[in-house]
Design an enzyme around this catalytic site. Structure first.
Site, PDB file in Angstrom:
ATOM      1  N   ARG A  69      36.028  16.669  -0.991  1.00 50.51           N
ATOM      2  CA  ARG A  69      34.684  16.720  -0.415  1.00 50.51           C
ATOM      3  C   ARG A  69      34.511  15.843   0.824  1.00 50.51           C
ATOM      4  O   ARG A  69      33.675  16.142   1.678  1.00 50.51           O
ATOM      5  CB  ARG A  69      33.646  16.330  -1.472  1.00 50.51           C
ATOM      6  CG  ARG A  69      33.609  17.310  -2.646  1.00 50.51           C
ATOM      7  CD  ARG A  69      32.415  17.051  -3.535  1.00 50.51           C
ATOM      8  NE  ARG A  69      32.404  17.936  -4.691  1.00 50.51           N
ATOM      9  CZ  ARG A  69      31.412  17.999  -5.573  1.00 50.51           C
ATOM     10  NH1 ARG A  69      30.348  17.224  -5.419  1.00 50.51           N
ATOM     11  NH2 ARG A  69      31.478  18.817  -6.600  1.00 50.51           N
ATOM     12  N   ASP A  80      14.653  15.998  -2.939  1.00 49.75           N
ATOM     13  CA  ASP A  80      16.073  15.872  -3.246  1.00 49.75           C
ATOM     14  C   ASP A  80      16.668  14.831  -2.318  1.00 49.75           C
ATOM     15  O   ASP A  80      16.178  14.629  -1.199  1.00 49.75           O
ATOM     16  CB  ASP A  80      16.795  17.214  -3.077  1.00 49.75           C
ATOM     17  CG  ASP A  80      18.127  17.251  -3.823  1.00 49.75           C
ATOM     18  OD1 ASP A  80      18.144  17.687  -4.985  1.00 49.75           O
ATOM     19  OD2 ASP A  80      19.143  16.813  -3.254  1.00 49.75           O
TER      20      ASP A  80
END
Length: 294
Positions: free
Chosen positions: A45, A154
């Site tokens: 990632r 978020d």
């Protein structure tokens, strides 16, 4: 003679000490715990971030995100390491409870001129918030003209941008009942988009749950599902307490299928269904000044 080839990413995997440093940064800024055996996940990632920044190793990357100048890259790192799994009408029993028990008195209040606020905390790309908006609109077609709003927050700015845009790939459509597909979605070159009627009900904001919350008013309903499981026990306890403090009397808290709110002690929450909790209905609905967010 055996030749050793570098990993496909062009970077060696993070060492144990580097992984520990990355985990410490993620925990400090987002409260998320990374298991020590997640080296390959971290590498896969973050490799794109190293390439984009022109960094050759994780030591340089760690130095950057720990520095004062690295604040924007810390956000990118958190975005890259955050798991975002969601779909429309996930855990259907919650929306049954919403429709049958939680919303009727709240919509009656709204029709009488009252205020209703719902928070989708850890909203990912917005599918949860738009599901709530669909349920609301099905129950009250004029909800858009009432003082009813959904806050979708978020930590990941990429997810917030996607939710604000309201565009999803075709596979996500499967989660929406067909009659609602026809009413609340329309074709888009990338799949489909949520109609403006629903988008106007939802305000998307970037928010780190472990930092100060700018909202001043209390909420009638809070959804925070499959988010708290990524935090350690002390962080979970703090968040449950903060959510409870943000609820109006009679307010509802919906959590994920593997999450449980500890009851008793100082908590006044009561079990109200499967992974569903509620404050007792007592006292007047309270607001706490004005909010910087709708």
């Amino acid at each position: 003679m055996t030749q050793a080839f570098p990993p496909p990413s062009g970077h060696q995997p993070p060492s144990a000490s580097e992984l520990q440093a990355i985990a410490a940064i993620l925990y400090e800024y987002a409260g998320i715990v990374i298991n020590p055996n997640k080296s390959s996940m971290v590498q896969s990632r973050l490799a794109k971030r190293l390439r984009k920044l022109g960094l050759s190793d994780y030591q340089g990357y760690i130095a950057l995100v720990k520095s004062e100048e690295g604040a924007s890259e810390r956000r990118e790192m958190i975005s890259a390491l955050t798991t975002n799994v969601t779909h429309f009408f996930r855990e259907k029993h919650h929306f049954d409870t919403l429709r049958e028990k939680a919303l009727p008195p709240l919509l009656a209040r709204a029709k009488a001129g009252g205020r209703v606020r719902i928070w989708s905390a850890g909203s990912s790309n917005g599918q949860e918030a738009y599901t709530i908006a669909m349920v609301l609109t099905e129950m009250c077609s004029e909800v858009g003209s009432r003082d009813v709003r959904i806050l979708a927050s978020d930590i990941d700015p990429v997810m917030i941008a996607r939710g604000t845009r309201g565009v999803y790939d075709s596979a996500a459509l499967d989660g929406i009942p067909e009659p609602l597909q026809k009413k609340y979605t329309r074709p888009h070159p990338e799949g489909f988009e949520i109609v403006p009627q629903l988008r106007q009900l939802v305000s998307f904001r970037e928010l780190n749950l472990h930092e100060t919350w700018p909202m001043k008013g209390r909420f009638d309903i809070i959804f925070c599902r499959n988010v708290v499981i990524y935090f350690d026990q002390p962080a979970q306890t703090r968040l449950w307490q903060r959510f409870e403090a943000c609820l109006n009397p009679g307010g509802w808290l919906f959590v994920g299928h593997s999450e449980r709110v500890p009851l008793g002690g100082a908590s006044r929450l009561e079990t109200a269904g499967i992974t569903t909790y509620r404050l007792p209905e007592e006292g007047a609905v309270q607001t706490i000044g004005e909010s910087r967010w709708p």
